[in-house]
Design an enzyme around this catalytic site. Structure first.
Site, PDB file in Angstrom:
ATOM      1  N   GLY A   1       0.826  -1.205   0.000  1.00 32.77           N
ATOM      2  CA  GLY A   1       0.000   0.000   0.000  1.00 32.77           C
ATOM      3  C   GLY A   1       0.857   1.250   0.000  1.00 32.77           C
ATOM      4  O   GLY A   1       2.063   1.188  -0.247  1.00 32.77           O
TER       5      GLY A   1
ATOM      6  N   GLY B   1      -0.526  -1.692   6.249  1.00 35.53           N
ATOM      7  CA  GLY B   1      -1.533  -0.632   6.284  1.00 35.53           C
ATOM      8  C   GLY B   1      -2.922  -1.227   6.421  1.00 35.53           C
ATOM      9  O   GLY B   1      -3.094  -2.443   6.565  1.00 35.53           O
TER      10      GLY B   1
ATOM     11  N   ASP C   1      -7.354  -0.225   5.227  1.00 37.43           N
ATOM     12  CA  ASP C   1      -8.287   0.717   4.602  1.00 37.43           C
ATOM     13  C   ASP C   1      -9.288   1.267   5.619  1.00 37.43           C
ATOM     14  O   ASP C   1      -9.716   2.414   5.514  1.00 37.43           O
ATOM     15  CB  ASP C   1      -9.035   0.024   3.456  1.00 37.43           C
ATOM     16  CG  ASP C   1      -8.063  -0.481   2.403  1.00 37.43           C
ATOM     17  OD1 ASP C   1      -7.235   0.328   1.948  1.00 37.43           O
ATOM     18  OD2 ASP C   1      -8.100  -1.676   2.080  1.00 37.43           O
TER      19      ASP C   1
ATOM     20  N   LYS D   1      -8.897  -4.622   4.510  1.00 37.26           N
ATOM     21  CA  LYS D   1      -7.661  -4.430   3.772  1.00 37.26           C
ATOM     22  C   LYS D   1      -7.890  -4.910   2.344  1.00 37.26           C
ATOM     23  O   LYS D   1      -8.901  -5.518   2.039  1.00 37.26           O
ATOM     24  CB  LYS D   1      -6.510  -5.217   4.418  1.00 37.26           C
ATOM     25  CG  LYS D   1      -6.112  -4.629   5.760  1.00 37.26           C
ATOM     26  CD  LYS D   1      -5.027  -5.406   6.475  1.00 37.26           C
ATOM     27  CE  LYS D   1      -3.853  -5.785   5.623  1.00 37.26           C
ATOM     28  NZ  LYS D   1      -3.262  -4.656   4.894  1.00 37.26           N
TER      29      LYS D   1
ATOM     30  N   GLU E   1      -1.163 -10.648   2.036  1.00 39.50           N
ATOM     31  CA  GLU E   1      -1.153  -9.957   3.338  1.00 39.50           C
ATOM     32  C   GLU E   1      -1.771 -10.839   4.420  1.00 39.50           C
ATOM     33  O   GLU E   1      -1.287 -10.872   5.550  1.00 39.50           O
ATOM     34  CB  GLU E   1      -1.925  -8.636   3.237  1.00 39.50           C
ATOM     35  CG  GLU E   1      -1.172  -7.574   2.447  1.00 39.50           C
ATOM     36  CD  GLU E   1      -1.969  -6.301   2.252  1.00 39.50           C
ATOM     37  OE1 GLU E   1      -1.343  -5.247   2.080  1.00 39.50           O
ATOM     38  OE2 GLU E   1      -3.214  -6.357   2.254  1.00 39.50           O
TER      39      GLU E   1
HETATM   40  C1  5RP Z   1      -3.204  -3.497   0.105  1.00 34.33           C
HETATM   41  C2  5RP Z   1      -3.727  -3.177   1.431  1.00 34.33           C
HETATM   42  C3  5RP Z   1      -3.231  -1.955   2.081  1.00 34.33           C
HETATM   43  O1  5RP Z   1      -2.624  -2.312   3.264  1.00 34.33           O
HETATM   44  C4  5RP Z   1      -4.401  -1.037   2.338  1.00 34.33           C
HETATM   45  O2  5RP Z   1      -5.094  -0.862   1.125  1.00 34.33           O
HETATM   46  C5  5RP Z   1      -3.960   0.288   2.891  1.00 34.33           C
HETATM   47  O3  5RP Z   1      -3.284   0.974   1.905  1.00 34.33           O
HETATM   48  P1  5RP Z   1      -2.785   2.466   2.087  1.00 34.33           P
HETATM   49  O4  5RP Z   1      -1.661   2.416   3.057  1.00 34.33           O
HETATM   50  O5  5RP Z   1      -2.364   2.856   0.693  1.00 34.33           O
HETATM   51  O6  5RP Z   1      -3.959   3.292   2.553  1.00 34.33           O
HETATM   52  O7  5RP Z   1      -4.488  -3.888   2.028  1.00 34.33           O
HETATM   53  O8  5RP Z   1      -3.887  -4.570  -0.436  1.00 34.33           O
END
Ligand code: 5RP
Length: 226
Positions: free
Chosen positions: A31, A86, A88, A98, A107
């Site tokens: 991410g 990270g 969402d 996520k 992940e």
């Molecule tokens: C990727 C993920 C990321 O961890 C999630 O989307 C968070 O991303 P960001 O740090 O860009 O907000 O799950 O598949």
């Protein structure tokens, strides 16, 4: 607003590597927040920190390589001490959504063998209830239509993820279907329900994984631990 968010991501991302120690096996998430942690890890490694790292996406591996960090294969390790990733959305019970960047499968595999999962987020990711952010579901290409029909039968509004006019492909060569649910009443139940549908590989609900959430808020970081 966006620059505030970015600054908060950076604060959270640079804080997480403080929890790493010599000899640890470390999982690197994916991410736009994780790169700040990777940058900081690269600094610490150049100052002598010795860790083994595994990655959750091709993109993260490429960035690590650019930062002169060596990535080990997932099958070369048994357990992971700490994974930094990270999210969402994160609710007050440290459950999360996520997969917004499509790396949810790797992940979740990495999270499942990690003794400690640290999530790094800007303050906009904290929610009372999960579900406003579309829930990513990784689906095998074969029989996609049957999975979409199943989602419809269950009343889930679904959308195949498309990038640059083509169906988005994960690092495993699968599709992502985003579910627009609005709010999720029972994340534990939905997690099991989705993964029972033939053709679904994994979904973006991460329930019971996070041990620590580092939130960048303004100029500070806030830490919640289990
Ligand atoms: C990727 C993920 C990321 O961890 C999630 O989307 C968070 O991303 P960001 O740090 O860009 O907000 O799950 O598949």
């Amino acid at each position: 607003m966006d620059s505030i968010k970015e600054a908060e991501k950076k604060l959270a991302g640079r804080k997480a590597p403080e929890f790493l120690k010599n000899g640890m096996v470390v999982g690197l998430g994916s991410g736009s927040t994780v790169p700040y942690a990777i940058e900081r890890i690269a600094e610490l490694v150049s100052q002598g920190l010795q860790i083994t790292m595994v990655s959750t996406s091709n993109k993260t591996s490429a960035l690590a390589k650019k930062c002169k960090l060596e990535i080990s294969g997932i099958d070369s390790i048994d357990r992971i001490d700490v994974t930094i990733d990270g999210a969402d959305e994160v609710d007050p019970n440290m459950r999360g959504i996520k997969g917004g960047k499509g790396a949810l499968l790797f992940e979740k595999i990495v999270a499942s063998i990690s003794d400690k999962n640290i999530w790094i987020v800007d303050s906009s990711k904290l929610v009372e209830k999960l579900g406003k952010f579309p829930l990513s579901v990784e689906v095998v290409p074969f029989g996609l239509k049957t999975v979409l029909a199943e989602f419809q039968r269950r009343g889930f509004k679904s959308e195949i993820r498309v990038r640059e006019g083509e169906k988005y492909l994960t690092d495993s060569g699968n599709y992502i279907v985003d579910l627009h649910l609005g709010s999720i009443e029972n994340p534990e139940e939905l997690d099991v329900e989705l993964n029972m549908i033939p053709g679904v590989v994994e979904n973006g609900l991460f329930v019971g994984y996070a041990d620590m959430v580092i939130v960048g808020r303004g100029k500070e970081t806030e830490i919640t631990s289990r």
